[in-house]
Design an enzyme around this catalytic site. Structure first.
Site, mmCIF file in Angstrom:
data_model
loop_
_atom_site.group_PDB
_atom_site.id
_atom_site.type_symbol
_atom_site.label_atom_id
_atom_site.label_comp_id
_atom_site.label_asym_id
_atom_site.label_seq_id
_atom_site.Cartn_x
_atom_site.Cartn_y
_atom_site.Cartn_z
ATOM 1 N N ASP A 78 -94.950 -48.474 -64.652
ATOM 2 C CA ASP A 78 -93.775 -48.187 -64.698
ATOM 3 C C ASP A 78 -93.509 -46.511 -65.039
ATOM 4 O O ASP A 78 -93.611 -46.517 -66.398
ATOM 5 C CB ASP A 78 -93.029 -48.993 -65.810
ATOM 6 N N LYS A 128 -86.692 -48.788 -62.382
ATOM 7 C CA LYS A 128 -88.124 -48.904 -62.330
ATOM 8 C C LYS A 128 -88.807 -50.280 -62.973
ATOM 9 O O LYS A 128 -89.598 -50.905 -62.637
ATOM 10 C CB LYS A 128 -88.985 -47.514 -62.894
ATOM 11 N N THR A 129 -88.257 -50.384 -64.133
ATOM 12 C CA THR A 129 -88.788 -51.811 -65.098
ATOM 13 C C THR A 129 -88.589 -52.740 -64.274
ATOM 14 O O THR A 129 -89.393 -53.893 -64.266
ATOM 15 C CB THR A 129 -88.050 -51.648 -66.313
ATOM 16 N N THR A 130 -87.284 -53.128 -63.684
ATOM 17 C CA THR A 130 -86.995 -54.267 -62.754
ATOM 18 C C THR A 130 -87.950 -54.469 -61.679
ATOM 19 O O THR A 130 -88.523 -55.366 -61.651
ATOM 20 C CB THR A 130 -85.697 -54.208 -62.250
ATOM 21 N N ASN A 162 -85.713 -41.707 -61.400
ATOM 22 C CA ASN A 162 -85.004 -41.142 -62.632
ATOM 23 C C ASN A 162 -84.438 -42.165 -63.680
ATOM 24 O O ASN A 162 -84.730 -43.226 -63.336
ATOM 25 C CB ASN A 162 -83.781 -40.456 -62.140
ATOM 26 N N GLY A 201 -82.773 -44.859 -65.496
ATOM 27 C CA GLY A 201 -81.736 -45.842 -64.841
ATOM 28 C C GLY A 201 -81.887 -46.205 -63.485
ATOM 29 O O GLY A 201 -81.086 -46.941 -62.921
ATOM 30 N N SER A 202 -82.861 -45.808 -62.727
ATOM 31 C CA SER A 202 -83.278 -46.220 -61.425
ATOM 32 C C SER A 202 -83.523 -47.553 -60.918
ATOM 33 O O SER A 202 -83.618 -47.930 -60.010
ATOM 34 C CB SER A 202 -84.125 -45.050 -60.691
HETATM 35 N N1 LIG Z 1 -91.415 -37.363 -70.464
HETATM 36 C C1 LIG Z 1 -90.089 -37.724 -70.739
HETATM 37 N N2 LIG Z 1 -89.196 -36.680 -71.529
HETATM 38 C C2 LIG Z 1 -87.963 -37.125 -72.140
HETATM 39 N N3 LIG Z 1 -87.655 -38.389 -71.891
HETATM 40 C C3 LIG Z 1 -88.384 -39.245 -71.188
HETATM 41 C C4 LIG Z 1 -89.776 -39.022 -70.789
HETATM 42 N N4 LIG Z 1 -90.241 -40.093 -70.149
HETATM 43 C C5 LIG Z 1 -89.294 -41.207 -70.474
HETATM 44 N N5 LIG Z 1 -88.341 -40.654 -71.197
HETATM 45 C C6 LIG Z 1 -87.035 -41.511 -71.511
HETATM 46 O O1 LIG Z 1 -87.749 -42.494 -72.109
HETATM 47 C C7 LIG Z 1 -86.604 -43.495 -71.927
HETATM 48 C C8 LIG Z 1 -87.534 -44.726 -71.092
HETATM 49 O O2 LIG Z 1 -86.637 -46.074 -70.857
HETATM 50 P P1 LIG Z 1 -87.029 -46.764 -69.589
HETATM 51 O O3 LIG Z 1 -88.463 -47.173 -69.628
HETATM 52 O O4 LIG Z 1 -86.012 -47.836 -69.576
HETATM 53 O O5 LIG Z 1 -87.002 -45.778 -68.223
HETATM 54 P P2 LIG Z 1 -86.070 -45.271 -67.364
HETATM 55 O O6 LIG Z 1 -86.336 -44.423 -66.766
HETATM 56 O O7 LIG Z 1 -84.750 -45.611 -68.100
HETATM 57 O O8 LIG Z 1 -86.066 -46.834 -66.462
HETATM 58 P P3 LIG Z 1 -85.675 -47.528 -65.347
HETATM 59 O O9 LIG Z 1 -85.652 -47.151 -64.187
HETATM 60 O O10 LIG Z 1 -86.286 -48.866 -65.702
HETATM 61 O O11 LIG Z 1 -83.911 -47.939 -65.693
HETATM 62 C C9 LIG Z 1 -85.384 -43.053 -71.013
HETATM 63 O O12 LIG Z 1 -84.590 -42.653 -71.839
HETATM 64 C C10 LIG Z 1 -86.344 -41.966 -70.364
HETATM 65 O O13 LIG Z 1 -85.214 -40.797 -70.011
#
Ligand SMILES: Nc1ncnc2c1ncn2[C@@H]1O[C@H](COP(=O)(O)OP(=O)(O)OP(=O)(O)O)[C@@H](O)[C@H]1O
Length: 206
Positions: free
Chosen positions: A78, A13-15, A8, A10-11
């Site tokens: 990611d 993934k990127t790290t 989800n 903020g979980s």
């Molecule tokens: N299919 C999608 N529909 C809506 N929003 C999306 C979709 N895919 C990604 N996003 C949004 O794009 C952004 C991607 O940011 P990021 O790559 O940092 O991912 P993250 O899910 O927050 O990852 P992390 O687990 O690294 O914190 C987030 O706000 C995420 O919700």
């Protein structure tokens, strides 16, 4: 080989993608956020921009899938195309932020693409509770994400759990509430032990 990290917003993934790419010498593919032309507008008005954003992500992610399939390297990705289509899009549709015809149109395109997509050799799912996700989203402080509604995050979380319960390929689940792989080397080792056991058939060594 294709390794994928799912989880989800903020979980972490990127790290984890960065750390595993470094540890195993895999090539990372990150979700491009900075030059996404829809993301800020989407968070300000989901109903208006949901379809545009979903098509944008589907296109990007499908390109990656094709690239991974044609590559001889091991690529760690990611976030996957499955999360867009099985979690984000149905959640927007279910919460009334994507119309029936837009969702159907999107789904038809995704189903067609799926006939060409294979499951990754390993899926790593980071499972985190809502309070952990909220804390991490606040901590990273992307302005446009701060307006996110709790029920949006909860809807995604429910759909992640349904999807993973039904997932058919090789899978590892990381407990994102307790396994602080980014801060604690012991916790990171727990993750790499699971990966070694799954990919290379090694038993974790103390
Ligand atoms: N299919 C999608 N529909 C809506 N929003 C999306 C979709 N895919 C990604 N996003 C949004 O794009 C952004 C991607 O940011 P990021 O790559 O940092 O991912 P993250 O899910 O927050 O990852 P992390 O687990 O690294 O914190 C987030 O706000 C995420 O919700």
């Amino acid at each position: 080989m294709h390794i994928a990290i799912a989880g989800n917003i903020g979980s972490g993934k990127t790290t984890l993608t960065k750390m595993l790419a470094h540890r195993y010498g895999w090539t990372p593919r990150f979700e491009p956020v900075d030059n996404n032309p829809y993301l800020e507008d989407f968070y300000a008005d989901m109903k208006r921009w949901s379809f545009n954003l979903q098509i944008y992500f589907l296109n990007k992610r499908f390109k990656e899938v094709v690239e991974i399939a044609n590559s001889k390297e091991t690529i760690i990705q990611d976030r996957t195309i499955f999360e867009d289509a099985c979690i984000f899009a149905p959640n927007l549709h279910g919460q009334g932020m994507m119309s029936d015809r837009d969702f159907q149109n999107y789904k038809d395109l995704f189903d067609l693409m799926m006939s060409l997509v294979k499951l990754p050799e390993l899926m790593i799912y980071i499972r985190s509770s809502i309070p952990t996700l909220v804390a991490q989203i606040q901590k990273r402080g992307r302005e446009y994400e701060q307006t996110m509604r709790l029920d949006y995050l909860e809807g995604l979380s429910r759909r992640y759990e349904e999807w993973i319960a039904d997932y058919k390929g090789p899978l590892i689940v990381v407990d994102g509430d307790h396994c602080k792989f980014g801060d604690n080397p012991e916790d990171f080792k727990q993750v790499t032990d699971m990966i070694d056991a799954k990919l290379f058939g090694l038993f974790p060594m103390e």
